[in-house]
Motif scaffolding. Sequence first.
Motif, PDB file in Angstrom:
ATOM      1  N   LEU A 194      91.466  82.153  61.546  1.00 16.33           N
ATOM      2  CA  LEU A 194      91.461  81.811  60.083  1.00 16.33           C
ATOM      3  C   LEU A 194      92.366  82.525  59.349  1.00 16.33           C
ATOM      4  O   LEU A 194      92.028  83.849  59.300  1.00 16.33           O
ATOM      5  CB  LEU A 194      89.961  81.692  59.415  1.00 16.33           C
ATOM      6  CG  LEU A 194      89.188  80.867  60.507  1.00 16.33           C
ATOM      7  CD1 LEU A 194      87.572  80.807  59.786  1.00 16.33           C
ATOM      8  CD2 LEU A 194      89.527  79.195  60.278  1.00 16.33           C
ATOM      9  N   ASP A 195      93.279  82.219  58.608  1.00 13.04           N
ATOM     10  CA  ASP A 195      94.042  82.997  57.552  1.00 13.04           C
ATOM     11  C   ASP A 195      92.926  83.666  56.666  1.00 13.04           C
ATOM     12  O   ASP A 195      92.016  82.861  56.205  1.00 13.04           O
ATOM     13  CB  ASP A 195      95.006  82.017  56.614  1.00 13.04           C
ATOM     14  CG  ASP A 195      96.340  82.118  57.376  1.00 13.04           C
ATOM     15  OD1 ASP A 195      96.662  82.787  58.394  1.00 13.04           O
ATOM     16  OD2 ASP A 195      97.244  81.339  56.778  1.00 13.04           O
ATOM     17  N   ALA A 196      93.555  84.564  56.055  1.00 16.25           N
ATOM     18  CA  ALA A 196      92.618  85.504  55.005  1.00 16.25           C
ATOM     19  C   ALA A 196      92.643  84.652  53.781  1.00 16.25           C
ATOM     20  O   ALA A 196      91.701  84.801  52.799  1.00 16.25           O
ATOM     21  CB  ALA A 196      93.302  86.737  54.833  1.00 16.25           C
ATOM     22  N   ASP A 197      93.409  83.304  53.729  1.00 13.34           N
ATOM     23  CA  ASP A 197      93.421  82.619  52.265  1.00 13.34           C
ATOM     24  C   ASP A 197      92.567  81.263  52.789  1.00 13.34           C
ATOM     25  O   ASP A 197      92.663  80.399  52.080  1.00 13.34           O
ATOM     26  CB  ASP A 197      94.639  82.263  51.786  1.00 13.34           C
ATOM     27  CG  ASP A 197      95.515  81.883  52.884  1.00 13.34           C
ATOM     28  OD1 ASP A 197      95.315  81.769  53.936  1.00 13.34           O
ATOM     29  OD2 ASP A 197      96.609  81.174  52.386  1.00 13.34           O
ATOM     30  N   VAL A 198      91.635  81.573  53.738  1.00 13.54           N
ATOM     31  CA  VAL A 198      90.813  80.421  54.097  1.00 13.54           C
ATOM     32  C   VAL A 198      89.449  80.366  53.675  1.00 13.54           C
ATOM     33  O   VAL A 198      88.734  81.552  53.367  1.00 13.54           O
ATOM     34  CB  VAL A 198      90.741  80.178  55.663  1.00 13.54           C
ATOM     35  CG1 VAL A 198      90.040  79.063  56.061  1.00 13.54           C
ATOM     36  CG2 VAL A 198      92.182  79.707  55.910  1.00 13.54           C
TER      37      VAL A 198
ATOM     38  N   VAL B 236      88.889  75.138  53.905  1.00 13.51           N
ATOM     39  CA  VAL B 236      90.042  74.885  53.076  1.00 13.51           C
ATOM     40  C   VAL B 236      91.075  76.027  53.071  1.00 13.51           C
ATOM     41  O   VAL B 236      90.473  77.084  53.326  1.00 13.51           O
ATOM     42  CB  VAL B 236      89.449  74.635  51.513  1.00 13.51           C
ATOM     43  CG1 VAL B 236      88.740  73.198  51.430  1.00 13.51           C
ATOM     44  CG2 VAL B 236      88.841  75.740  50.868  1.00 13.51           C
ATOM     45  N   HIS B 237      92.060  75.789  52.802  1.00 12.75           N
ATOM     46  CA  HIS B 237      93.070  76.922  53.229  1.00 12.75           C
ATOM     47  C   HIS B 237      94.230  76.737  51.696  1.00 12.75           C
ATOM     48  O   HIS B 237      94.769  75.800  51.475  1.00 12.75           O
ATOM     49  CB  HIS B 237      93.638  76.570  54.602  1.00 12.75           C
ATOM     50  CG  HIS B 237      94.824  77.495  54.893  1.00 12.75           C
ATOM     51  ND1 HIS B 237      95.831  77.121  55.655  1.00 12.75           N
ATOM     52  CD2 HIS B 237      95.191  78.773  54.370  1.00 12.75           C
ATOM     53  CE1 HIS B 237      96.621  78.164  55.819  1.00 12.75           C
ATOM     54  NE2 HIS B 237      96.470  79.170  54.823  1.00 12.75           N
ATOM     55  N   PHE B 238      93.884  77.706  51.120  1.00 13.20           N
ATOM     56  CA  PHE B 238      94.907  77.964  49.873  1.00 13.20           C
ATOM     57  C   PHE B 238      96.234  78.615  50.519  1.00 13.20           C
ATOM     58  O   PHE B 238      96.760  79.738  50.352  1.00 13.20           O
ATOM     59  CB  PHE B 238      94.277  78.961  49.019  1.00 13.20           C
ATOM     60  CG  PHE B 238      92.971  78.418  48.567  1.00 13.20           C
ATOM     61  CD1 PHE B 238      92.888  77.601  47.424  1.00 13.20           C
ATOM     62  CD2 PHE B 238      91.829  79.088  49.149  1.00 13.20           C
ATOM     63  CE1 PHE B 238      91.665  77.093  47.001  1.00 13.20           C
ATOM     64  CE2 PHE B 238      90.769  78.500  48.835  1.00 13.20           C
ATOM     65  CZ  PHE B 238      90.618  77.496  47.703  1.00 13.20           C
TER      66      PHE B 238
ATOM     67  N   GLU C 218     100.169  81.054  45.724  1.00 13.81           N
ATOM     68  CA  GLU C 218      99.125  81.064  44.778  1.00 13.81           C
ATOM     69  C   GLU C 218      97.773  81.203  45.236  1.00 13.81           C
ATOM     70  O   GLU C 218      97.052  80.422  45.048  1.00 13.81           O
ATOM     71  CB  GLU C 218      99.382  79.710  43.541  1.00 13.81           C
ATOM     72  CG  GLU C 218     100.701  79.708  43.264  1.00 13.81           C
ATOM     73  CD  GLU C 218     101.179  78.433  42.251  1.00 13.81           C
ATOM     74  OE1 GLU C 218     100.100  77.639  42.184  1.00 13.81           O
ATOM     75  OE2 GLU C 218     102.095  78.413  41.616  1.00 13.81           O
ATOM     76  N   LYS C 219      97.411  82.261  45.426  1.00 15.20           N
ATOM     77  CA  LYS C 219      95.991  82.464  46.127  1.00 15.20           C
ATOM     78  C   LYS C 219      95.130  82.580  44.928  1.00 15.20           C
ATOM     79  O   LYS C 219      95.336  82.889  43.963  1.00 15.20           O
ATOM     80  CB  LYS C 219      95.973  83.510  47.015  1.00 15.20           C
ATOM     81  CG  LYS C 219      96.963  83.809  47.858  1.00 15.20           C
ATOM     82  CD  LYS C 219      97.266  83.021  48.887  1.00 15.20           C
ATOM     83  CE  LYS C 219      98.246  83.027  50.026  1.00 15.20           C
ATOM     84  NZ  LYS C 219      98.419  81.676  50.614  1.00 15.20           N
ATOM     85  N   PRO C 220      93.798  81.973  45.265  1.00 13.79           N
ATOM     86  CA  PRO C 220      92.903  82.106  43.992  1.00 13.79           C
ATOM     87  C   PRO C 220      92.804  83.319  43.546  1.00 13.79           C
ATOM     88  O   PRO C 220      92.770  83.704  42.119  1.00 13.79           O
ATOM     89  CB  PRO C 220      91.561  81.549  44.702  1.00 13.79           C
ATOM     90  CG  PRO C 220      92.125  80.774  45.704  1.00 13.79           C
ATOM     91  CD  PRO C 220      93.247  81.497  46.441  1.00 13.79           C
TER      92      PRO C 220
HETATM   93 MN   LIG Z   1      97.449  81.032  54.701  1.00 11.69          MN
END
Ligand SMILES: [Mn+2]
Length: 845
Positions: A106-110, A212-214, A218-220
């Motif tokens: 999982l990506d770190a933006d998940v 969910v994956h951002f 534009e990461k939260p």
């Molecule tokens: Mn990602």
Amino acid sequence: MAVQGGEDVYASLLLTDTYLPGALVLAHSLRDAGTKKKLAILVTLDSISAEVVTQLKAIYDYVIPVVRIRNERPANLYLMNRPDLHSAFTKINLWRQTQFRKIVYLDADVVAYRAPDELFNLPHAFSAAPDIGWPDLFNTGVMVLTPNMGDYYAMMAMADRGISFDGADQGLLNMHFKNTCNRLSFTYNVTPSAHYQYVPAYKHFQSSINLVHFIGSEKPWLQGRDKSKGDSPFDEIAGRWWAVYDRHYRAHVRHTHPLQHEVKPLTPISQTSETQPTQTATATTPTPELVQYFVKGEYQPPRIRYVVPHEPHRDSHPPRVHPHHQDHHGHHYPQHYEQHHGQHRAEQYHAQHHPQQHHAQHHDQYHEQPHEQDHSQRYDQSEPHHHHEKPQPGSFSQQPEHPPSLPSVSFSSPEGTHTEARAEQALEHQQSAPEPTPPEPESKPEPYQPPPVQSWDAQRQPPPSDSKPEAINFPQTHYEMSSDPTPFVPPERYPSPPKGMWYEVPKEPPAPPREKPKAIFPWESHQPRPSRVFAQHEELASPISETPAPSFGEHSATSEWPPQAEPSMTGSPTVEPKSEPQTPPTPTVRAAPPSDPWSSFPRTNAWDDVPEINRYVDAIQKHRRTRSQGLGRTPPELGLKESNWGRRGSRVTDFPSEDDRPSLPVTPAPIRRPRFWGGGAPGIGLEDVEADERLPAAEGVPAQSDWDPLAQLQKLAKQQSELLLQRLGAGGSLGDDVIGTEGREIPSRPLPFGSEDVKSPTYVKYSPEVVSPRPVKPNSGTSPVQNILDAALEIAPKFEATTSSSNIERPSYQGPGASFEKGEDYLTQETPMPPTEEELDALEG
Ligand SMILES: [Mn+2]
Ligand SMILES: O=c1ccn([C@@H]2O[C@H](COP(=O)(O)OP(=O)(O)O[C@H]3O[C@H](CO)[C@@H](O)[C@H](O)[C@H]3O)[C@@H](O)[C@H]2O)c(=O)[nH]1
């Protein structure tokens, strides 16, 4: 290959400190959802600070250092405006983690809505969900994979060559797993965007979302919580990220998570021991402040008084610029920028929370006044997260390196080395992670030697004159030859070779096609009937066999046409009929359907039908034969073979002898002019003349009396020139092409042996008005030749009448290749090439 019984893990990746909030929120979201699986994170120690590693260790079971895999050809990254993804190839390291059975990456933006532990039960070696930008591709932010060295090496080879259409891992992985990816439901990788359109679908499937994956820049945590206060699907989804963040890291929340250590109160400045070594400082307690520090709008600075003796108002200083940044302007070496960037935030944080450790070094930098400002606000204003934007040349020099009011930290050791060593120290305390089966090749530097403490601020002063060169602090690795006498024992097993990589040789040779393949192209089904076929062809076409070939005399045009079920393919003569010159429609010649642009165009050379030239060439050939064979005339038996050869090679100057030349049936029977043949060209023996005179007049050939060559010639010339003008006026057509290029070019070739000095008595320069004479007498349809033609058409309809061999062609052999000899089918026609650009230019100009 995966180790049997290896563990299952969720794994993520951290390349920079700036993604720390994402990595932590991801881990918490999985834990909070009650996953039974362990959590691992791959980190690149050269760009991750010790404090950040400590944070990771608090929640991840395994923090695994990996080698950075950079894309050295990052051009494609700029296509998607993400030069910051220069090291996304590092993800390939997942496949060498063969200590694990299965990895859900999982990506770190998940962020997880629920723990999708069922993904570990997938039988497939590789699974991923569609990418919203191009759903035929998969997104590489969520992947279920089986570590194995085969895939690892294959992908490393690609990375090495920069093979990736987007310059990052997604392009590479999509190329590698193009045909073997098992498609996951979109609910495992829902990628919201601010411009999300399909709200009904979202509403409908909302409750089944797993992850969910951002995606995008534009990461939260970079946007700040205020950015997603609305009620759009995107805001709703971003809200889920913030919910996890708040549960664990919001400012007012003290450490409540059981996996996190107690926060130690910060040491007051009064207790600082000046002798405490500064460089061994390693954050051992994860504090929410560090995480907040990387989240926009979240950082609440501690209210501690620092005593700075001789520093008035630092805020009034002009923005300081890090020298390295000035050098690189970011876009050539974006990693430097990022490394400094992430690193500095952590270092700044560290300096602020352990001021005593930096005091000796930086006592002159601390403020006299209490820090009451909201640093995070200042930070966010002054320092946009431009590592997610395409760096503009020169833009960094405008940006202050640090939040203006934060204490700055400088180190005398080379950056990177310093951080890495500290990060490694932080890792030492990690609970024992299973070792990857193949040991990591990256050389571990020797135990970290703290460099001599220097009170030199590189940002303000030149280096002290008595300082040691900086390189003295580089880590050194010393290798020695092994003196171990024990023999090498190979590992129990090497990785299995990739499967299915051979070509299966068919057991049986492929069956030759039973019948002619079905027509594909229009010109195959609408073949114009050849307007002229010659009896000779059949003779020439028949295989050279034991059957004695009939002599020319025996074989007249009236002799029975031996109808063959299949025209044999023993030599090019069978091809010849198709190449007979085709004249523009005259009353006598059956015109091909007007739909075929080729049929109405003559494929003759102007000189083809100039009898003098023909005679002359014949004479030369005969002469040569006579010379080389010592024969007055090729005996018919030989002649068959000879003419086979001769015809194949006769396209240009090896003009067929009169015997071989198939022009008899349509041109009026020649009138012999013995005075010419007798005394004309050298080397023509009497035998030749006699042989020629033995020639019977072919049946069906218009009688000489029906033929008015002059009238015909004029008529055709007129027709021809009109036609030409029409075509040229039309702005260039396929026909023009032929005239323009093929028709006029006479390739220079050596003349046949012995004829070098012979000059043509009738040399005529080419002019388009000179055209071949054609018979005018209408075909009765009942003549023997016509019968033959009809029969031939039925037998061999594939012979094309539209291509001419009497055109001067390129010297090299253009006919069917070996396949032809084997009796296989071959193309008797070529799709004409459109005119080249040069030709078009010539036509238009
Ligand atoms: Mn990602
Ligand atoms: O500065 C960075 C950049 C990336 N990462 C890590 O690399 C991952 C990929 O980068 P990210 O910003 O998440 O990329 P996306 O915006 O998600 O872009 C897409 O394109 C990337 C490049 O192909 C893929 O890696 C992603 O999975 C895919 O969703 C991140 O999640 C992190 O784990 C960092 O740690 N620091």
